[in-house]
Design a protein around this motif. Structure first.
Motif, PDB file in Angstrom:
ATOM      1  N   ALA A  19       9.088 -11.577  22.972  1.00 19.11           N
ATOM      2  CA  ALA A  19       8.099 -10.497  22.985  1.00 19.11           C
ATOM      3  C   ALA A  19       6.845 -10.998  22.297  1.00 19.11           C
ATOM      4  O   ALA A  19       6.855 -12.004  21.592  1.00 19.11           O
ATOM      5  N   ASN A  20       5.784 -10.295  22.490  1.00 20.01           N
ATOM      6  CA  ASN A  20       4.538 -10.597  21.800  1.00 20.01           C
ATOM      7  C   ASN A  20       4.583  -9.905  20.435  1.00 20.01           C
ATOM      8  O   ASN A  20       4.180  -8.751  20.287  1.00 20.01           O
ATOM      9  N   ILE A  21       5.078 -10.625  19.437  1.00 25.36           N
ATOM     10  CA  ILE A  21       5.316 -10.038  18.116  1.00 25.36           C
ATOM     11  C   ILE A  21       4.020  -9.519  17.506  1.00 25.36           C
ATOM     12  O   ILE A  21       3.987  -8.429  16.922  1.00 25.36           O
ATOM     13  N   SER A  22       2.953 -10.300  17.625  1.00 24.60           N
ATOM     14  CA  SER A  22       1.687  -9.878  17.030  1.00 24.60           C
ATOM     15  C   SER A  22       1.184  -8.582  17.657  1.00 24.60           C
ATOM     16  O   SER A  22       0.587  -7.744  16.969  1.00 24.60           O
ATOM     17  N   ASP A  23       1.422  -8.406  18.953  1.00 21.13           N
ATOM     18  CA  ASP A  23       0.997  -7.168  19.616  1.00 21.13           C
ATOM     19  C   ASP A  23       1.803  -5.979  19.102  1.00 21.13           C
ATOM     20  O   ASP A  23       1.261  -4.885  18.898  1.00 21.13           O
ATOM     21  N   ILE A  24       3.088  -6.187  18.868  1.00 18.73           N
ATOM     22  CA  ILE A  24       3.939  -5.110  18.345  1.00 18.73           C
ATOM     23  C   ILE A  24       3.482  -4.681  16.951  1.00 18.73           C
ATOM     24  O   ILE A  24       3.455  -3.493  16.622  1.00 18.73           O
ATOM     25  N   LEU A  25       3.075  -5.639  16.127  1.00 18.44           N
ATOM     26  CA  LEU A  25       2.675  -5.337  14.751  1.00 18.44           C
ATOM     27  C   LEU A  25       1.341  -4.617  14.665  1.00 18.44           C
ATOM     28  O   LEU A  25       1.017  -4.043  13.612  1.00 18.44           O
ATOM     29  N   THR A  26       0.553  -4.656  15.733  1.00 23.08           N
ATOM     30  CA  THR A  26      -0.766  -4.012  15.693  1.00 23.08           C
ATOM     31  C   THR A  26      -0.787  -2.639  16.349  1.00 23.08           C
ATOM     32  O   THR A  26      -1.840  -2.000  16.406  1.00 23.08           O
ATOM     33  N   ARG A  27       0.341  -2.179  16.846  1.00 23.76           N
ATOM     34  CA  ARG A  27       0.354  -0.894  17.552  1.00 23.76           C
ATOM     35  C   ARG A  27       0.218   0.294  16.611  1.00 23.76           C
ATOM     36  O   ARG A  27      -0.200   1.372  17.026  1.00 23.76           O
ATOM     37  N   PHE A  28       0.579   0.129  15.366  1.00 22.95           N
ATOM     38  CA  PHE A  28       0.420   1.208  14.386  1.00 22.95           C
ATOM     39  C   PHE A  28      -0.416   0.696  13.232  1.00 22.95           C
ATOM     40  O   PHE A  28      -0.096  -0.315  12.606  1.00 22.95           O
ATOM     41  N   THR A  29      -1.534   1.348  12.961  1.00 21.36           N
ATOM     42  CA  THR A  29      -2.408   0.978  11.851  1.00 21.36           C
ATOM     43  C   THR A  29      -2.603   2.167  10.933  1.00 21.36           C
ATOM     44  O   THR A  29      -2.492   3.326  11.346  1.00 21.36           O
ATOM     45  N   HIS A  30      -2.899   1.844   9.681  1.00 24.45           N
ATOM     46  CA  HIS A  30      -3.113   2.888   8.677  1.00 24.45           C
ATOM     47  C   HIS A  30      -4.004   2.291   7.581  1.00 24.45           C
ATOM     48  O   HIS A  30      -3.911   1.076   7.290  1.00 24.45           O
ATOM     49  N   PRO A  31      -4.867   3.097   6.961  1.00 23.46           N
ATOM     50  CA  PRO A  31      -5.731   2.552   5.896  1.00 23.46           C
ATOM     51  C   PRO A  31      -4.968   1.863   4.773  1.00 23.46           C
ATOM     52  O   PRO A  31      -5.442   0.861   4.225  1.00 23.46           O
ATOM     53  N   ILE A  32      -3.800   2.359   4.432  1.00 24.45           N
ATOM     54  CA  ILE A  32      -3.012   1.702   3.373  1.00 24.45           C
ATOM     55  C   ILE A  32      -2.538   0.338   3.844  1.00 24.45           C
ATOM     56  O   ILE A  32      -2.588  -0.654   3.100  1.00 24.45           O
ATOM     57  N   LEU A  33      -2.075   0.256   5.093  1.00 18.34           N
ATOM     58  CA  LEU A  33      -1.672  -1.035   5.639  1.00 18.34           C
ATOM     59  C   LEU A  33      -2.871  -1.969   5.771  1.00 18.34           C
ATOM     60  O   LEU A  33      -2.741  -3.191   5.572  1.00 18.34           O
ATOM     61  N   ASP A  34      -4.026  -1.400   6.094  1.00 17.39           N
ATOM     62  CA  ASP A  34      -5.231  -2.225   6.187  1.00 17.39           C
ATOM     63  C   ASP A  34      -5.554  -2.872   4.842  1.00 17.39           C
ATOM     64  O   ASP A  34      -5.864  -4.066   4.766  1.00 17.39           O
ATOM     65  N   LEU A  35      -5.473  -2.097   3.787  1.00 17.08           N
ATOM     66  CA  LEU A  35      -5.741  -2.638   2.445  1.00 17.08           C
ATOM     67  C   LEU A  35      -4.686  -3.651   2.039  1.00 17.08           C
ATOM     68  O   LEU A  35      -4.999  -4.684   1.419  1.00 17.08           O
ATOM     69  N   LEU A  36      -3.428  -3.348   2.377  1.00 18.11           N
ATOM     70  CA  LEU A  36      -2.346  -4.267   2.038  1.00 18.11           C
ATOM     71  C   LEU A  36      -2.508  -5.603   2.757  1.00 18.11           C
ATOM     72  O   LEU A  36      -2.175  -6.657   2.202  1.00 18.11           O
ATOM     73  N   ALA A  37      -3.030  -5.587   3.971  1.00 17.76           N
ATOM     74  CA  ALA A  37      -3.245  -6.823   4.723  1.00 17.76           C
ATOM     75  C   ALA A  37      -4.536  -7.507   4.303  1.00 17.76           C
ATOM     76  O   ALA A  37      -4.609  -8.742   4.270  1.00 17.76           O
ATOM     77  N   TRP A  38      -5.550  -6.719   3.980  1.00 13.62           N
ATOM     78  CA  TRP A  38      -6.857  -7.287   3.632  1.00 13.62           C
ATOM     79  C   TRP A  38      -6.815  -8.092   2.338  1.00 13.62           C
ATOM     80  O   TRP A  38      -7.425  -9.166   2.254  1.00 13.62           O
ATOM     81  N   PHE A  39      -6.126  -7.598   1.317  1.00 11.97           N
ATOM     82  CA  PHE A  39      -6.188  -8.254   0.010  1.00 11.97           C
ATOM     83  C   PHE A  39      -5.684  -9.699   0.061  1.00 11.97           C
ATOM     84  O   PHE A  39      -6.386 -10.610  -0.410  1.00 11.97           O
ATOM     85  N   PRO A  40      -4.503  -9.997   0.617  1.00 10.56           N
ATOM     86  CA  PRO A  40      -4.095 -11.411   0.684  1.00 10.56           C
ATOM     87  C   PRO A  40      -4.897 -12.217   1.707  1.00 10.56           C
ATOM     88  O   PRO A  40      -5.199 -13.385   1.467  1.00 10.56           O
ATOM     89  N   TYR A  41      -5.259 -11.590   2.838  1.00  7.85           N
ATOM     90  CA  TYR A  41      -5.927 -12.337   3.902  1.00  7.85           C
ATOM     91  C   TYR A  41      -7.410 -12.555   3.619  1.00  7.85           C
ATOM     92  O   TYR A  41      -7.938 -13.633   3.887  1.00  7.85           O
ATOM     93  N   GLY A  42      -8.073 -11.534   3.065  1.00  8.89           N
ATOM     94  CA  GLY A  42      -9.510 -11.621   2.881  1.00  8.89           C
ATOM     95  C   GLY A  42      -9.980 -11.897   1.477  1.00  8.89           C
ATOM     96  O   GLY A  42     -11.177 -12.117   1.261  1.00  8.89           O
ATOM     97  N   VAL A  43      -9.076 -11.881   0.494  1.00 10.25           N
ATOM     98  CA  VAL A  43      -9.471 -12.112  -0.901  1.00 10.25           C
ATOM     99  C   VAL A  43      -8.668 -13.257  -1.522  1.00 10.25           C
ATOM    100  O   VAL A  43      -9.235 -14.285  -1.911  1.00 10.25           O
ATOM    101  N   VAL A  44      -7.348 -13.087  -1.608  1.00  8.07           N
ATOM    102  CA  VAL A  44      -6.513 -14.074  -2.292  1.00  8.07           C
ATOM    103  C   VAL A  44      -6.554 -15.418  -1.564  1.00  8.07           C
ATOM    104  O   VAL A  44      -6.509 -16.479  -2.205  1.00  8.07           O
TER     105      VAL A  44
END
Length: 460
Positions: A138-163
């Motif tokens: 399956a397209n795993i990355s596509d499955i992981l992007t089907r549901f988004t939320h501001p809390i998940l956005d922050l949780l993903a942003w901090f390691p990817y865009g800062v750390v």
């Protein structure tokens, strides 16, 4: 520091260690600004085959500086001039020489935008999603992007865009402060070459990221297209900024999805910290796991990109790791760093044991001494003539057994306290496994002694 309560000492002690390590680290620095010192060291240096790698760096830098149009000539000549000056001054060369692979990677990454179109291979937009479906079902990355939320956005942003951008400096700082100089050089070398090879792979095998598939589908791509911040656009909206939109839109490598250097860097940082600082292993790998997820959640990488980056980092780590740093030497501090004394960590923290003062079940040192050593009221037992067989006691013929309630004494009797837990070594060895030829006497109810009159052994 031991007089402080546990919550406060847990904060003050690490801070004290960092301050002591910083003072020791500054003391180790070469503070000379005389270029003649560098030239003398260069003349005394014994060149090896590995030193030829600098010929590659010179050729690589020459090519990218020639292609570079921003800044243009003659402004861009300041780059090699300033770098040469930094190499000649001892104070700066101690940083710039080991970091040469890192600067070579940065130059290659930045200047890749200036490559002529005729040098560039065609862009693949279907290779990665096809491999994703074939390898993982399956397209795993596509499955992981089907549901988004501001809390998940922050949780993903901090390691990817800062750390992601700060962690390499943190790893380098801790290696410089608490480990030998060779470990810091190893980090710079491994980190630089891994990223440099990653950029070369992205240039030779350009592939589109998941955000391209969401925007354009599988239509052919070209190098005139701009990049996209993907899911990080939601972070710009949340913070009312355009930091990531501007950065990713003008990225030098728009189609550098494979391998994921975000995943590669996180894996390399986890490998280094878990190897040289085992006490943080679970924390750094937790960060790496969250970042793996974040790369796909933010639509910047497919799962195969993450796997490729992690494999690349693992290969470079074990390729560059020397044998002398695979054992206990990996934990050796710098020669002038001593964290002992009043400010040192207690013995439970040092050996990763549970401190009874914090609710643990281990005996403290004082409690252990109370259990192990006899008190002043206990009867001292001289073990010189203790029988290895429980329940029996034998003495040489020249020593009379003491009356009940008294100790046996000799001219060399111990003046200190006895130890109740000391056992005869002879009693720990099975009788059938020892004999006179091994220097042991048969152990039975007592020790044998030779009679001077008959020359035959007798038992008292």
């Amino acid at each position: 520091m031991s007089s402080l309560p546990f919550p406060l000492s847990a904060v003050v002690q690490p801070f004290s260690d960092v301050v002591h390590a910083l003072i020791a680290g500054v003391a180790r620095l070469d503070k000379s600004f005389n270029p003649l010192v560098t030239l003398q060291r260069l003349r005394a240096h014994r060149f090896t085959l590995w030193d030829t790698i600098y010929i590659f760096h010179i050729a690589n830098a020459t090519m990218w500086l020639t292609l570079m149009t921003d800044p243009g000539y003659p402004t861009k000549l300041a780059i090699p001039v300033l770098y040469t000056i930094a190499l000649l001054i001892p104070f700066t060369s101690q940083f710039f020489v080991p970091a040469t692979p890192v600067f070579s990677w940065i130059l290659s990454w930045y200047s890749s935008r200036f490559m002529p179109s005729e040098w560039r291979p065609s862009i693949s937009v279907s290779l990665l999603p096809t491999l994703e479906s074939v390898l993982y079902g399956a397209n795993i990355s596509d499955i992981l992007t089907r549901f988004t939320h501001p809390i998940l956005d922050l949780l993903a942003w901090f390691p990817y865009g800062v750390v992601h951008f700060t962690c390499p400096f943190v790893v380098a700082a801790f290696l410089w402060l608490f480990r030998t100089k060779s470990t810091l050089h190893l980090w710079a070398r491994t980190f630089g070459y891994m990223n440099l090879v990653g950029v070369f792979i992205q240039l030779v095998l350009p592939c589109s990221a998941p955000w391209y598939e969401l925007i354009y589908g599988l239509t052919p791509a070209n190098y005139a297209m701009k990049g996209s911040p993907g899911g990080l656009a939601r972070i710009d909206t949340l913070f009312h900024s355009n930091t990531y939109t501007t950065g990713f839109t003008n990225s030098p490598l728009v189609f550098g999805a494979f391998p994921s250097l975000h995943a590669g860097n996180a894996t390399l940082e986890a490998l280094f910290l878990s190897h040289f600082f085992p006490q943080v292993t679970k924390f750094i790998w937790a960060y790496a796991a969250v970042l793996y997820w974040a790369t796909m959640y933010l639509t910047h990488h497919y799962l195969i990109d993450v796997v490729g980056g992690a494999c690349l980092a693992t290969a470079f780590f074990y390729f560059f790791l020397p044998d002398e740093l695979r054992g206990p030497a990996a934990l050796a501090p710098p020669p002038n760093l001593h964290l002992g004394g009043p400010g040192a960590r207690n013995k439970y923290d040092l050996y990763d044991l549970e401190d009874p003062a914090r609710g643990g079940m281990m005996l403290s040192a004082r409690e252990f001494d109370t259990v192990s050593e006899p008190s002043s009221d206990d009867e001292e037992v001289d073990i010189t003539y203790r029988s290895p067989v429980p329940g029996t006691t034998s003495f040489p013929s020249t020593i009379q057994a003491p009356p009940p309630g008294k100790k046996a004494t000799t001219g060399n009797a111990s003046r200190g306290k006895g130890h109740r837990h000391t056992a005869s070594i002879a009693s720990l060895i099975r009788g059938e496994e020892r004999g006179p030829e091994d220097g042991w006497s048969p152990v039975a109810g007592s020790f044998p002694f030779t009679s001077t009159a008959t020359g035959r052994a007798r038992v008292d």
